[in-house]
Design a protein around this motif. Structure first.
Motif, mmCIF file in Angstrom:
data_model
loop_
_atom_site.group_PDB
_atom_site.id
_atom_site.type_symbol
_atom_site.label_atom_id
_atom_site.label_comp_id
_atom_site.label_asym_id
_atom_site.label_seq_id
_atom_site.Cartn_x
_atom_site.Cartn_y
_atom_site.Cartn_z
ATOM 1 N N LYS A 232 2.221 -9.498 4.439
ATOM 2 C CA LYS A 232 2.136 -8.189 5.105
ATOM 3 C C LYS A 232 0.949 -7.372 4.613
ATOM 4 N N VAL A 233 0.370 -7.806 3.503
ATOM 5 C CA VAL A 233 -0.695 -7.021 2.880
ATOM 6 C C VAL A 233 -2.045 -7.476 3.425
ATOM 7 N N PRO A 234 -2.906 -6.531 3.821
ATOM 8 C CA PRO A 234 -4.236 -6.924 4.305
ATOM 9 C C PRO A 234 -4.961 -7.799 3.270
ATOM 10 N N THR B 154 5.440 -0.995 -6.486
ATOM 11 C CA THR B 154 4.494 -2.075 -6.244
ATOM 12 C C THR B 154 5.134 -3.375 -6.745
ATOM 13 N N ARG B 155 4.366 -4.469 -6.731
ATOM 14 C CA ARG B 155 4.879 -5.757 -7.211
ATOM 15 C C ARG B 155 3.790 -6.474 -7.989
ATOM 16 N N LEU C 109 1.007 3.129 2.627
ATOM 17 C CA LEU C 109 1.948 2.232 1.961
ATOM 18 C C LEU C 109 2.297 1.092 2.913
ATOM 19 N N VAL C 110 2.542 -0.063 2.363
ATOM 20 C CA VAL C 110 2.919 -1.227 3.182
ATOM 21 C C VAL C 110 4.443 -1.232 3.312
ATOM 22 N N VAL D 142 -1.900 -1.870 -4.078
ATOM 23 C CA VAL D 142 -1.029 -1.789 -2.894
ATOM 24 C C VAL D 142 0.332 -1.260 -3.332
ATOM 25 N N PHE D 143 0.766 -0.201 -2.663
ATOM 26 C CA PHE D 143 2.113 0.327 -2.906
ATOM 27 C C PHE D 143 2.950 0.127 -1.657
ATOM 28 N N PHE D 144 4.242 -0.017 -1.878
ATOM 29 C CA PHE D 144 5.144 -0.342 -0.775
ATOM 30 C C PHE D 144 6.035 0.830 -0.407
ATOM 31 N N ASP D 145 6.310 0.920 0.874
ATOM 32 C CA ASP D 145 7.341 1.823 1.369
ATOM 33 C C ASP D 145 8.609 0.981 1.444
ATOM 34 N N VAL E 57 6.066 -11.195 1.748
ATOM 35 C CA VAL E 57 5.613 -9.840 1.412
ATOM 36 C C VAL E 57 4.095 -9.807 1.258
ATOM 37 N N ARG F 9 -6.863 -6.467 0.250
ATOM 38 C CA ARG F 9 -6.150 -5.709 -0.792
ATOM 39 C C ARG F 9 -5.132 -6.550 -1.545
ATOM 40 N N GLU G 12 -7.618 0.647 -5.194
ATOM 41 C CA GLU G 12 -6.248 1.173 -5.232
ATOM 42 C C GLU G 12 -5.221 0.049 -5.076
#
Lengths: 234, 166
Positions: free
Chosen positions: B131-133, B113-114, A33-34, B162-165, B128, B136, B160
Motif C-alpha cells: 500500500k506504500v508508494p 508506523t512499522r 498517512l497510509v 511512512v505513518f499509518f492511519d 501493507v 517511500r 519522512e
C-alpha cells in the motif's frame, strides 16, 4: 482474526498540525498517512510488563511519609469503548504536576516549589464495571514558553490502551471552570464540539465528607465494529 | 449504532519521563537476540529528546496473542533501543514486522508506523508494504547495524517516515 475497531468518531482527535501550539511545527508529518484497515498486528492487545499494580498506586497522596500540600481530590469515572461497553481490568496510568504547578522531573525548571510528599504518578486497574479511581491533589497551573503569558490550565495526564494497540490513547483531563482553558492552545487544538469531553465534572457522589472534593470523568476509547467508515473513506 | 463520543487525544507533553517509563520497558523479550535501535528526528533533522516509542509484535512463531510490548523513552540525542526477538510472519503472505507508536511533546495525537527487516524475501508480497508508494517504502525498512538493526523515525522532512492511519 482480531476484531476490527470502529473508524468513525476519530475527528474528536486534534489535527497534528496546530500552529498555535508551536512545538507541532516540526513534529507533524506532512505526507498523507497510509490507511490500514483491520491490520492484525495493531489490533492485537499489548501485554504490559510493568508488573502488578500495587495497592497504593492509585493514591498519590499516600506514597510518601506525609501528606502532600494542596487540595485533596478524588478523580473517578468509567473507561468505556465507543459502543458504550465498560472496559474492565484496564490499566490506567496518570501523571501530573503538584499543587504548585511543578513536575517532579529534573527537566521542569519552573520556579515553583517541589513537594517532598508528592511525586504525581499513579496507576490503577478498572474494576468489573470499568471504573477507575485516584486520590490526589489538584495540580496547579504552570507557565510555559509557547507564547507571551502562556499558562497551562490545571490538568492530569492519562494513558490507556483499550483492547488493542490501535485503541491506544494518551490525553489530558481538565477541571471545570478553569479560566485558562480558552487560552490554552493544547486544549483548544480539539474541535469545539469535542473539547468538553476532556473536562471533568465536579461530583458530589465522588466527594468525601470532611476529606476530599470529587471529580468525575469518563473516558471513551475506540471499540469494536467493522462496517462503519468515516466520511470520505471507503 | 451511533457511537459513544470518543475522548480526544492530547500530547504526552515534555514531562512524562518520571511516570511512563518502567524498568524493563525497553526489553520486549528478556534475553532476546535482536537489538533494534534508532533515533526520533524532527522536520529539521534534529533529535527529539522527549519522545516515547512503544512497540507491539508477534513472537518468533508469528503469534500475536502474547502481545509482546515494549516502551522506551528517547534519550537526549533522540535515541531509543529495544531488546527483542525477530517476529515470525503473522499470516501467510505477511512479512515479519513490529508495530510502532510514537508519542512526543508537540505531537497532539500519537503516530503509528512499522519496522520491517532488510533482505527479507517476504517483504515483496507483504500487503501493507504494497500500500506504500515505492519511493517511500524504504522508510519502513530497518538498516543492518553492527549491533542489530537501526530504525530512525523522521516525523517530517524529505525522508519522512511512512505513518499509518490505523
Amino acid at each position: 482474526m482480531a476484531t476490527p475497531l470502529r473508524r468513525d468518531g476519530r475527528d474528536a482527535h486534534p489535527d497534528r498540525d496546530h500552529p498555535a501550539y508551536r512545538s507541532t511545527a516540526l513534529r507533524h508529518p506532512k505526507q498523507p498517512l497510509v490507511p490500514l484497515h483491520d491490520p492484525e498486528t495493531e489490533l492485537a492487545r499489548p501485554f504490559l510488563g510493568a508488573g502488578p499494580v500495587a495497592p497504593l498506586d492509585h493514591d498519590l497522596t499516600a506514597q510518601h511519609d506525609g501528606p502532600p500540600l494542596g487540595e485533596r481530590i478524588v478523580v473517578t469515572g468509567r473507561v468505556l469503548d465507543g459502543n458504550g461497553t465498560p472496559l474492565a481490568g484496564q490499566l490506567v496510568e496518570v501523571w501530573q504536576a503538584n499543587a504548585s504547578g511543578r513536575y517532579a522531573q529534573a527537566e521542569d525548571r519552573h520556579d515553583a516549589p517541589l513537594d517532598p510528599n508528592f511525586t504525581g504518578v499513579g496507576r490503577c486497574l478498572t474494576d468489573a464495571a470499568g471504573v477507575y479511581r485516584f486520590v490526589t491533589v489538584k495540580p496547579g497551573p504552570y507557565p510555559w514558553r509557547n507564547h507571551d503569558k502562556a499558562w497551562r490550565p490545571s490538568h492530569i495526564h492519562f494513558s490507556l490502551f483499550g483492547t488493542a494497540f490501535a485503541s491506544r490513547l494518551i490525553t489530558q483531563m481538565y477541571f471545570p471552570g478553569d479560566p485558562l482553558l480558552p487560552y490554552d492552545p493544547v486544549m483548544q487544538s480539539v474541535n469545539p464540539g469535542a473539547r468538553e469531553r476532556m473536562v471533568a465534572s465536579f461530583d458530589l457522589e465522588a466527594t468525601v465528607d470532611q476529606w476530599a472534593t470529587g471529580y468525575r470523568w469518563d473516558i471513551v476509547l475506540r471499540g469494536p465494529g467493522a462496517a462503519l467508515f468515516e466520511e470520505g473513506e471507503g | 449504532m451511533p457511537g459513544q463520543a470518543l475522548t480526544p487525544a492530547q500530547t504526552v507533553g515534555p514531562f512524562y519521563g518520571f511516570a511512563l517509563p518502567y524498568p524493563g520497558g525497553p526489553v520486549v523479550v528478556e534475553g532476546g537476540e535482536l537489538r533494534l535501535s534508532g533515533a526520533v528526528l524532527d522536520g529539521a533533522g534534529d533529535p527529539v529528546p522527549d519522545a516515547l516509542v512503544e512497540v507491539l509484535q508477534a513472537d518468533v512463531r508469528g503469534r500475536l496473542d502474547s502481545g509482546l510490548f515494549g516502551r522506551c523513552p528517547t534519550a537526549p540525542e533522540g535515541r531509543f533501543a529495544f531488546t527483542t526477538v525477530r517476529p515470525g510472519p503473522t499470516a501467510d503472505g505477511c512479512a515479519p514486522h513490529l508495530a510502532v507508536i510514537v508519542h512526543a511533546r508537540g505531537l497532539l495525537l500519537h503516530l503509528h508506523t512499522r519496522v520491517y527487516f532488510p533482505g527479507e524475501p517476504l517483504n515483496a508480497a507483504d500487503p501493507v508494504l504494497a500500500k506504500v508508494p515505492d519511493a517511500r517504502r524504504g522508510t519502513l525498512i530497518a538498516a543492518e547495524a553492527e549491533d542489530g538493526y537501526r530504525f530512525d523515525i523522521r516525523l517530517q522532512g524529505p525522508d519522512e517516515t511512512v505513518f499509518f492511519d490505523v
